[in-house]
Design an enzyme around this catalytic site. Structure first.
Site, PDB file in Angstrom:
ATOM      1  N   ASP A  81      48.551  46.467  40.818  1.00  0.00           N
ATOM      2  CA  ASP A  81      48.675  45.015  40.957  1.00  0.00           C
ATOM      3  C   ASP A  81      48.250  44.302  39.679  1.00  0.00           C
ATOM      4  O   ASP A  81      47.545  44.861  38.832  1.00  0.00           O
ATOM      5  CB  ASP A  81      47.853  44.499  42.138  1.00  0.00           C
ATOM      6  CG  ASP A  81      46.357  44.710  41.945  1.00  0.00           C
ATOM      7  OD1 ASP A  81      45.953  45.830  41.554  1.00  0.00           O
ATOM      8  OD2 ASP A  81      45.576  43.766  42.184  1.00  0.00           O
ATOM      9  N   GLU A 143      43.385  45.696  43.279  1.00  0.00           N
ATOM     10  CA  GLU A 143      42.201  45.815  42.419  1.00  0.00           C
ATOM     11  C   GLU A 143      41.757  44.458  41.896  1.00  0.00           C
ATOM     12  O   GLU A 143      40.558  44.180  41.793  1.00  0.00           O
ATOM     13  CB  GLU A 143      42.512  46.761  41.246  1.00  0.00           C
ATOM     14  CG  GLU A 143      41.292  47.240  40.476  1.00  0.00           C
ATOM     15  CD  GLU A 143      40.902  46.340  39.307  1.00  0.00           C
ATOM     16  OE1 GLU A 143      39.857  46.591  38.688  1.00  0.00           O
ATOM     17  OE2 GLU A 143      41.649  45.379  39.004  1.00  0.00           O
ATOM     18  N   GLU A 144      42.725  43.621  41.580  1.00  0.00           N
ATOM     19  CA  GLU A 144      42.417  42.337  40.944  1.00  0.00           C
ATOM     20  C   GLU A 144      41.828  41.309  41.911  1.00  0.00           C
ATOM     21  O   GLU A 144      41.434  40.223  41.496  1.00  0.00           O
ATOM     22  CB  GLU A 144      43.677  41.763  40.292  1.00  0.00           C
ATOM     23  CG  GLU A 144      44.255  42.614  39.168  1.00  0.00           C
ATOM     24  CD  GLU A 144      43.418  42.597  37.904  1.00  0.00           C
ATOM     25  OE1 GLU A 144      42.297  42.051  37.930  1.00  0.00           O
ATOM     26  OE2 GLU A 144      43.883  43.154  36.888  1.00  0.00           O
ATOM     27  N   HIS A 347      44.602  38.847  31.394  1.00  0.00           N
ATOM     28  CA  HIS A 347      44.547  37.751  32.371  1.00  0.00           C
ATOM     29  C   HIS A 347      44.894  36.405  31.742  1.00  0.00           C
ATOM     30  O   HIS A 347      44.572  35.355  32.290  1.00  0.00           O
ATOM     31  CB  HIS A 347      43.174  37.667  33.051  1.00  0.00           C
ATOM     32  CG  HIS A 347      42.818  38.889  33.843  1.00  0.00           C
ATOM     33  ND1 HIS A 347      41.654  38.978  34.598  1.00  0.00           N
ATOM     34  CD2 HIS A 347      43.452  40.078  34.012  1.00  0.00           C
ATOM     35  CE1 HIS A 347      41.606  40.164  35.188  1.00  0.00           C
ATOM     36  NE2 HIS A 347      42.696  40.852  34.835  1.00  0.00           N
TER      37      HIS A 347
END
Length: 376
Positions: A81, A143-144, A347
């Site tokens: 992800d 995970e994020e 990000h």
């Protein structure tokens, strides 16, 4: 030994598959087929039964080529992800040796660089018939959003002596041997509504919340602890005294004692403030993930450092400020360190991936497998 063009093509393919957290279905199917085509046994768990997870984790096992020989079992993990905005990523390969997005989205090198490097290492093993012990690849969702996918992994399916999370922003060759515990702190603070023309008949929840936050120690607390207010929301109109405010905050620390102290301090700041105003608050405290620390002379660390040295990389060990799926799997009792991937400005829409780091990362994964195999 690696095929640099194939590795680059795999990375470019993966970043163009939409896979924001909660929407991993498409990339999960692609990855499942890739691992199966390389001769691995692939098992899906039931992670998608959790509301905010879009698909299942993949537990992919490459069986040992040896019989009746004691070779350590190792695993590697990466997540499928990405953060937002990660829809319709358009990667750009530039002459400066980096891969970028077009600036309207993230690139998604976190962690599709890890995935691409893993797949290339498997391609090399497959086409060159390289001997190896058992290797597992744990490919996670969510995970994020707080390592939520890894938390759902069935421990009984993880058959490894130790392993490596391929998921750190440090340079390739660097090994992360520690990461903090993260606690989430959510508070709903109540006031009393009234028309703004008669404020004495109301109690502003915004005012209460502001005073509570002003009493909190935030930012860098000490050398191992941080705290942050991420969201502060409340109110509806300028002519209404707000009767409710929500705070969303976190604390992180490499010390269990200090994170407990910080969370208790934040809790007391809210409770004492609402008591002064004669109102109330609902406070919800949860552990997002546990911290970990692996010794510099632990076997898993020594192998990572040796692999870096043999590739003429700097075998540095560091402590991270954030978490990864390695936090969760360490908690399962499987010693895990984190490998530097080398991606930059993750990000953000300025994220970029050095092509040289992508190549080195795949080589390091192969080198780790080689070292473990030769230690049989």
């Amino acid at each position: 030994m690696i095929n640099k063009q194939r590795l680059l093509d795999t990375f470019l393919e993966l970043v163009q598959i939409n896979s924001e957290s909660g929407n991993e279905q498409k990339i999960q199917a692609v990855l499942k087929n890739k691992f199966k085509s390389l001769g691995l046994t692939v098992i899906e768990d039931q992670a998608s039964q959790i509301d905010n997870l879009g698909s299942n984790n993949l537990i992919c096992t490459l069986p040992s080529t040896f019989e009746n020989q004691e070779i350590d079992k190792v695993y590697f993990t990466s997540h499928m992800d990405t953060v937002v905005p990660g829809i319709n990523v358009k990667p750009l390969v530039k002459d400066d040796g980096y891969i970028y997005s077009d600036g309207t989205t993230i690139l998604g090198a976190d962690d599709k660089a890890g995935l691409a490097a893993i797949l290339e290492s498997l391609n090399v093993i497959h086409e060159n018939n390289i001997d190896h012990g058992q290797v597992q690849f744990i490919i996670t969702v969510g995970e994020e959003i707080g390592l939520e996918g890894a938390k759902q992994l069935p421990v009984e399916l993880l058959d490894s002596d130790y392993g490596y999370a391929v998921d750190a922003s440090s340079p390739v060759g660097t090994t992360v041997i520690g990461a903090p515990t993260q606690m989430k702190f959510d508070a709903t603070i109540y006031g009393k509504t009234a028309h703004a023309s008669v404020p004495d008949k109301g109690i502003s929840a915004i005012n209460i919340a502001a005073k509570a936050v002003s009493d909190m120690k935030l930012g860098r607390i000490d050398d191992v602890t941080t705290a942050n207010i991420g969201r502060f929301e409340g109110g509806s109109a300028t002519n209404i005294v707000a009767d409710k405010v929500t705070l969303k905050a976190e604390a992180r620390s490499h010390s269990n004692e200090r994170i407990d102290e910080q969370i208790e301090h934040m809790k007391s700041a809210v409770e004492n403030t609402v008591q002064r105003f004669g109102t109330s608050a609902d406070i919800d405290i949860t552990k997002s993930y546990p911290g970990f620390r692996v010794a510099t002379d632990a076997k898993v660390t020594e192998i990572a450092k040796k692999s870096a040295t043999e590739l003429d990389l700097s075998p540095d060990t560091i402590i991270a400020g954030g978490g990864s799926d390695g936090n969760i799997i360490n908690g399962f009792g499987i010693p895990t360190v984190i490998l530097g991937v080398g991606y930059e400005k993750i990000h953000t829409k300025s994220e970029r991936m050095p092509i040289a780091s992508l190549n080195l990362l795949s080589q390091q994964i192969l080198k780790i497998i080689e070292i473990i195999t030769n230690n049989k």
